[in-house]
Write a protein that holds these residues in place. Structure first.
Motif, PDB file in Angstrom:
ATOM      1  N   ILE A   6       0.848  -1.193   0.000  1.00 58.87           N
ATOM      2  CA  ILE A   6       0.000   0.000   0.000  1.00 58.87           C
ATOM      3  C   ILE A   6       0.882   1.240   0.000  1.00 58.87           C
ATOM      4  O   ILE A   6       0.652   2.188  -0.738  1.00 58.87           O
ATOM      5  CB  ILE A   6      -0.878   0.082   1.267  1.00 58.87           C
ATOM      6  CG1 ILE A   6      -1.624  -1.216   1.504  1.00 58.87           C
ATOM      7  CG2 ILE A   6      -1.832   1.247   1.193  1.00 58.87           C
ATOM      8  CD1 ILE A   6      -2.185  -1.318   2.907  1.00 58.87           C
ATOM      9  N   ALA A   7       1.937   1.174   0.841  1.00 62.40           N
ATOM     10  CA  ALA A   7       2.760   2.372   1.013  1.00 62.40           C
ATOM     11  C   ALA A   7       3.461   2.759  -0.274  1.00 62.40           C
ATOM     12  O   ALA A   7       3.680   3.929  -0.537  1.00 62.40           O
ATOM     13  CB  ALA A   7       3.786   2.133   2.116  1.00 62.40           C
ATOM     14  N   GLU A   8       3.812   1.753  -1.062  1.00 68.03           N
ATOM     15  CA  GLU A   8       4.561   2.078  -2.272  1.00 68.03           C
ATOM     16  C   GLU A   8       3.683   2.658  -3.372  1.00 68.03           C
ATOM     17  O   GLU A   8       4.168   3.236  -4.321  1.00 68.03           O
ATOM     18  CB  GLU A   8       5.270   0.827  -2.796  1.00 68.03           C
ATOM     19  CG  GLU A   8       6.587   0.606  -2.060  1.00 68.03           C
ATOM     20  CD  GLU A   8       7.006  -0.836  -2.091  1.00 68.03           C
ATOM     21  OE1 GLU A   8       6.510  -1.571  -2.958  1.00 68.03           O
ATOM     22  OE2 GLU A   8       7.806  -1.217  -1.234  1.00 68.03           O
ATOM     23  N   ARG A   9       2.373   2.452  -3.240  1.00 69.72           N
ATOM     24  CA  ARG A   9       1.508   2.865  -4.323  1.00 69.72           C
ATOM     25  C   ARG A   9       1.235   4.360  -4.276  1.00 69.72           C
ATOM     26  O   ARG A   9       0.976   4.922  -3.228  1.00 69.72           O
ATOM     27  CB  ARG A   9       0.182   2.109  -4.212  1.00 69.72           C
ATOM     28  CG  ARG A   9      -0.279   1.618  -5.554  1.00 69.72           C
ATOM     29  CD  ARG A   9      -1.526   0.818  -5.390  1.00 69.72           C
ATOM     30  NE  ARG A   9      -2.600   1.618  -4.824  1.00 69.72           N
ATOM     31  CZ  ARG A   9      -3.656   1.084  -4.229  1.00 69.72           C
ATOM     32  NH1 ARG A   9      -3.756  -0.206  -4.104  1.00 69.72           N
ATOM     33  NH2 ARG A   9      -4.604   1.849  -3.755  1.00 69.72           N
ATOM     34  N   ASN A 392       0.119   4.866  10.127  1.00 66.83           N
ATOM     35  CA  ASN A 392       0.545   3.625   9.494  1.00 66.83           C
ATOM     36  C   ASN A 392      -0.315   3.388   8.251  1.00 66.83           C
ATOM     37  O   ASN A 392      -1.500   3.721   8.234  1.00 66.83           O
ATOM     38  CB  ASN A 392       0.468   2.455  10.480  1.00 66.83           C
ATOM     39  CG  ASN A 392      -0.842   2.428  11.224  1.00 66.83           C
ATOM     40  OD1 ASN A 392      -1.247   3.447  11.771  1.00 66.83           O
ATOM     41  ND2 ASN A 392      -1.521   1.313  11.222  1.00 66.83           N
ATOM     42  N   PRO A 393       0.274   2.835   7.201  1.00 73.53           N
ATOM     43  CA  PRO A 393      -0.446   2.683   5.938  1.00 73.53           C
ATOM     44  C   PRO A 393      -1.777   1.940   6.068  1.00 73.53           C
ATOM     45  O   PRO A 393      -2.733   2.255   5.359  1.00 73.53           O
ATOM     46  CB  PRO A 393       0.551   1.911   5.069  1.00 73.53           C
ATOM     47  CG  PRO A 393       1.880   2.350   5.585  1.00 73.53           C
ATOM     48  CD  PRO A 393       1.703   2.491   7.077  1.00 73.53           C
ATOM     49  N   ASP A 412      -1.685  14.453   5.079  1.00 69.96           N
ATOM     50  CA  ASP A 412      -0.995  13.992   6.288  1.00 69.96           C
ATOM     51  C   ASP A 412      -0.010  15.099   6.635  1.00 69.96           C
ATOM     52  O   ASP A 412       1.011  15.269   5.974  1.00 69.96           O
ATOM     53  CB  ASP A 412      -0.295  12.666   5.980  1.00 69.96           C
ATOM     54  CG  ASP A 412       0.565  12.176   7.134  1.00 69.96           C
ATOM     55  OD1 ASP A 412       0.621  12.844   8.180  1.00 69.96           O
ATOM     56  OD2 ASP A 412       1.195  11.111   6.968  1.00 69.96           O
ATOM     57  N   THR A 413      -0.350  15.875   7.656  1.00 68.48           N
ATOM     58  CA  THR A 413       0.373  17.124   7.903  1.00 68.48           C
ATOM     59  C   THR A 413       1.383  16.951   9.030  1.00 68.48           C
ATOM     60  O   THR A 413       1.012  16.675  10.160  1.00 68.48           O
ATOM     61  CB  THR A 413      -0.616  18.238   8.284  1.00 68.48           C
ATOM     62  OG1 THR A 413      -1.277  17.863   9.500  1.00 68.48           O
ATOM     63  CG2 THR A 413      -1.664  18.451   7.198  1.00 68.48           C
ATOM     64  N   LYS A 434       1.067   9.318  -0.914  1.00 65.27           N
ATOM     65  CA  LYS A 434       1.663   8.017  -0.629  1.00 65.27           C
ATOM     66  C   LYS A 434       1.288   7.704   0.812  1.00 65.27           C
ATOM     67  O   LYS A 434       1.710   8.439   1.720  1.00 65.27           O
ATOM     68  CB  LYS A 434       3.183   8.078  -0.756  1.00 65.27           C
ATOM     69  CG  LYS A 434       3.676   8.376  -2.153  1.00 65.27           C
ATOM     70  CD  LYS A 434       5.170   8.098  -2.200  1.00 65.27           C
ATOM     71  CE  LYS A 434       5.772   8.595  -3.483  1.00 65.27           C
ATOM     72  NZ  LYS A 434       7.140   8.076  -3.686  1.00 65.27           N
ATOM     73  N   PRO A 435       0.535   6.646   1.034  1.00 63.53           N
ATOM     74  CA  PRO A 435       0.092   6.351   2.399  1.00 63.53           C
ATOM     75  C   PRO A 435       1.261   6.208   3.357  1.00 63.53           C
ATOM     76  O   PRO A 435       2.161   5.409   3.107  1.00 63.53           O
ATOM     77  CB  PRO A 435      -0.643   5.020   2.242  1.00 63.53           C
ATOM     78  CG  PRO A 435      -1.050   4.991   0.800  1.00 63.53           C
ATOM     79  CD  PRO A 435       0.015   5.719   0.050  1.00 63.53           C
TER      80      PRO A 435
END
Ligand code: PRX
Length: 649
Positions: A6-9, A392-393, A412-413, A434-435
């Motif tokens: 997920i994080a890479e997407r 977290n993703p 996401d600040t 990016k999550p």
């Protein structure tokens, strides 16, 4: 789906965000470049959205070595005027400024227009003046999440008094310490607070604090109706003291670098420090960041779930939204009372468009299942935000898919009490997300990743996060202790502001905050110094020594893990662990309640007596494979004892 995938997407901003935005990708690039290449011209233009009594003569006027931070020098303005009066003067007096949603879902909703807000702030300001508050005086505010908390802050800004808001969940000792540190002679509080139907005796806490430190006057707002003791000559009911005060109160002209507020926050050593923000720079920073990050449009309902006692409440419930003429919702309650759908019920009830919350709340609601979300109509949502700790993703994905139905961007600040406002974030219509990554620097922000030797690292890399240039929202000092300000933020890497966070930058220039690299832990998005919890523990008569570290916690992000050594002859046990938890809670407040108490006959110390926290952190994380070199310990066998203790938990 695994977190890594997920994080890479990349997740593209939805079409509607790209179509309606103040700032698309090209605009961001152009504005960012200009903010770095021509900062004076750039910030002069941004500042021009505010009303200045006297325009600034100099825009950026700072140095990190020696440390002197000034912005908009020579300018005068009043932040309350910019947040309230100018909207009324411009014919927007009937726009709703604040919507109050009470703790009890059946309770009365209050809607306060900008004209109403102006009347309320004037009433509070004149009441404060009548009690003797003058320009430059410090006023402590400890309040529930009710509109009077915002009135009190704005009233101080109006008359040039410096507010110090103390979170309503702090103990009497914590309140006393903060009142004493800034020699605040006035306190504004409520009789009581209620959160999730649980009463909090706010006035009684203030009374207990005032056993230890003196105040000239306490102004008490009647809220819950609970019985309180009023000390004659010192304590005043707001509804009585405000009777018959004048209906006008001019806004005091403040120099751009006059103090606006003090906010206490934890550091790695010593007691909490009073971070000081000044008027002009903070005003411009909160106005500009709110405008671009939340991409606010007239008529929208914006809701930030933070408490006014933290910097997020200051910048993104009060000063940022109100300077933009927005309608901000203030929520008194908690996410899981009376049920786990309370947030979503409030979103549906008020047709909230922009929702700004914290990973800890998202994780705790995610655990309760999707049904609490899906039973409400959340179609009003246009933008979601996250702040306070790394998200977290997995939680990011739930927020995006279940709350936002995959159709709403997430910002996401990343920022801090000291930065005054948002520093790193994606912009909703400009950047793919990016999550788990905060994204790109905001205008004027120059992040640098630095290694342990102070070398600046280029490209995709990981290091300690510094900021190499000042930005308008930067805190200018620690109240009463400029040397501590210099030491804390500018001595590790001379010439740079050191954030205390570790960070990775990827090949696309996105920043991924990895967490604190100092002795600060982030519990449910709240900063806590391990030293504060240790001092509280050793005050207990049966405790000889304590060392506190953060340990992973499913909901809170980090939990408070306490290693405790008892005095000779004392027996460890569950009873004593519970007593120690209650003791720390009493000393600091419920947010500091230890999650784990690990009794140990000793702590891992070097021969010179220094506690090796690295080992304690690893053991708390259940990571026994990479303890590193333990041969320099005075008693290496203690490591085995600690591991056994951890495994037997
Ligand atoms: O570690 C970072 C974390 O919170 C710290 C600042 O805490 P405080 O001053 O209490 O302000 C919190 C609200 C602005 C930072 O040093 N932090 C804050 N936002 C994020 C974050 N960590 C990762 N991602 C974020 N979005």
């Amino acid at each position: 789906m695994a977190d890594a995938t997920i994080a890479e997407r990349w997740i593209e901003p939805p079409l509607q965000a790209r179509e309606h935005t103040l700032c698309d990708a090209d605009t961001y690039e152009a504005m960012y470049r200009r903010s770095i290449e021509e900062p004076d011209a750039f910030w002069d233009e941004q500042a021009a959205r505010l009303e200045w009594i006297t325009p600034p003569e100099t825009i950026a006027d700072w140095s990190f070595d020696p440390v002197a931070i000034r912005w908009f020098t020579g300018g005068t303005l009043n932040l309350c005027h910019n947040a309230v009066d100018r909207h009324v003067a411009a014919g927007r007096g009937e726009t709703i400024a604040l919507i109050f949603e009470p703790d009890d879902p059946a309770g009365e909703v209050r809607r306060i227009t900008y004209a109403g807000l102006q009347r309320e702030v004037i009433r509070m300001a004149n009441t404060l003046k009548q009690l003797g508050v003058a320009r430059g005086d410090r006023v402590t505010i400890t309040m529930p999440m009710i509109p009077e908390a915002a009135f009190a802050m704005l009233a101080c800004a109006r008359i040039g008094a410096v507010h110090s808001v103390v979170f309503g969940g702090f103990s009497p000792d914590a309140i006393a310490g903060r009142v004493e540190d800034c020699a605040s002679d006035w306190i504004i509080c409520a009789d009581g607070a209620v959160r999730g139907a649980k009463p909090v005796p706010l006035k009684a806490h203030v009374d207990a604090a005032l056993q230890k430190v003196a105040a000239k006057a306490v102004l008490v707002v009647r809220h819950t109706g609970v019985d309180v003791t009023m000390v004659a000559g010192r304590d005043h009911w707001y509804h009585e003291a405000s009777q018959g005060v004048a209906e006008d109160c001019p806004c005091e002209p403040m120099a751009a670098d006059d103090p606006l507020f003090i906010l206490y926050t934890s550091g790695s050593t010593g007691k909490p420090k009073g971070v000081l923000h000044t008027t002009g720079g903070y005003a411009v920073w909160t106005e500009t960041t709110f405008r671009y990050v939340f991409d606010y449009r007239p008529g929208e309902i914006y809701w930030c779930t933070a408490d006014i006692g933290w910097v997020t409440g200051h910048s993104y419930i009060v000063y940022g939204p109100l300077q933009n003429g927005a309608t901000a919702l203030m929520f008194e309650g908690v996410p899981n009372h009376p049920d786990h759908d309370r947030f979503w019920q409030v979103v549906a009830k008020h047709k909230v468009n922009i929702f700004y919350s914290a990973p800890t709340a998202i994780r705790s609601l995610m655990r309760e299942g999707d049904g609490h979300v899906t039973k409400h109509d959340l179609s009003s949502l246009r933008l979601l935000g996250s702040v306070g700790e790394p998200i977290n993703p997995e939680a990011w994905r739930w927020y995006h898919q279940v709350v936002g139905k995959g159709a709403v961007p997430i910002v996401d600040t990343w920022w801090q009490t000291e930065t005054g406002g948002i520093m790193i974030t994606t912009l909703p219509g400009a950047h793919p997300m990016k999550p788990g990554s905060a994204g790109r620097p905001f205008f004027g922000v120059c992040p640098q990743l630095v290694d342990g030797d102070g070398q600046v690292l280029d490209g995709a890399t990981e290091g300690n996060l510094c900021i190499s240039r000042s930005w308008p929202g930067q805190a200018t000092t620690i109240y009463g202790d400029h040397e501590r300000f210099v030491q804390t933020y500018f001595s590790t890497y001379p010439g740079k502001y050191f954030t205390g966070d570790g960070c990775r930058r990827d090949e696309d220039g996105y920043y991924w905050i990895t967490g604190r690299v100092d002795d600060v832990i982030n519990v449910s998005g709240h900063r806590l110094g391990t030293a504060e919890v240790e001092s509280a523990l050793v005050l207990h008569p049966r405790v000889a020594e304590a060392a506190v570290v953060g340990a992973p916690h499913d909901i809170k992000g980090q939990g408070i893990y306490c290693y405790v050594t008892l005095n000779v002859g004392e027996e460890p046990g569950e009873g004593l662990a519970a007593e120690l938890r209650a003791h720390v809670r009493q000393e600091i407040g419920p947010i500091a309640t230890p999650d784990f108490v690990h009794f140990t006959p000793g702590l891992p110390k070097t021969r010179s007596g220094k506690i090796m926290r690295r080992i304690l952190r690893k053991i708390a994380e259940n990571d026994f494979g990479s303890l590193g070199d333990t041969s320099t310990l005075a008693d290496p066998s203690i490591v085995e004892t600690l591991i056994d203790g951890r495994q037997n938990r």
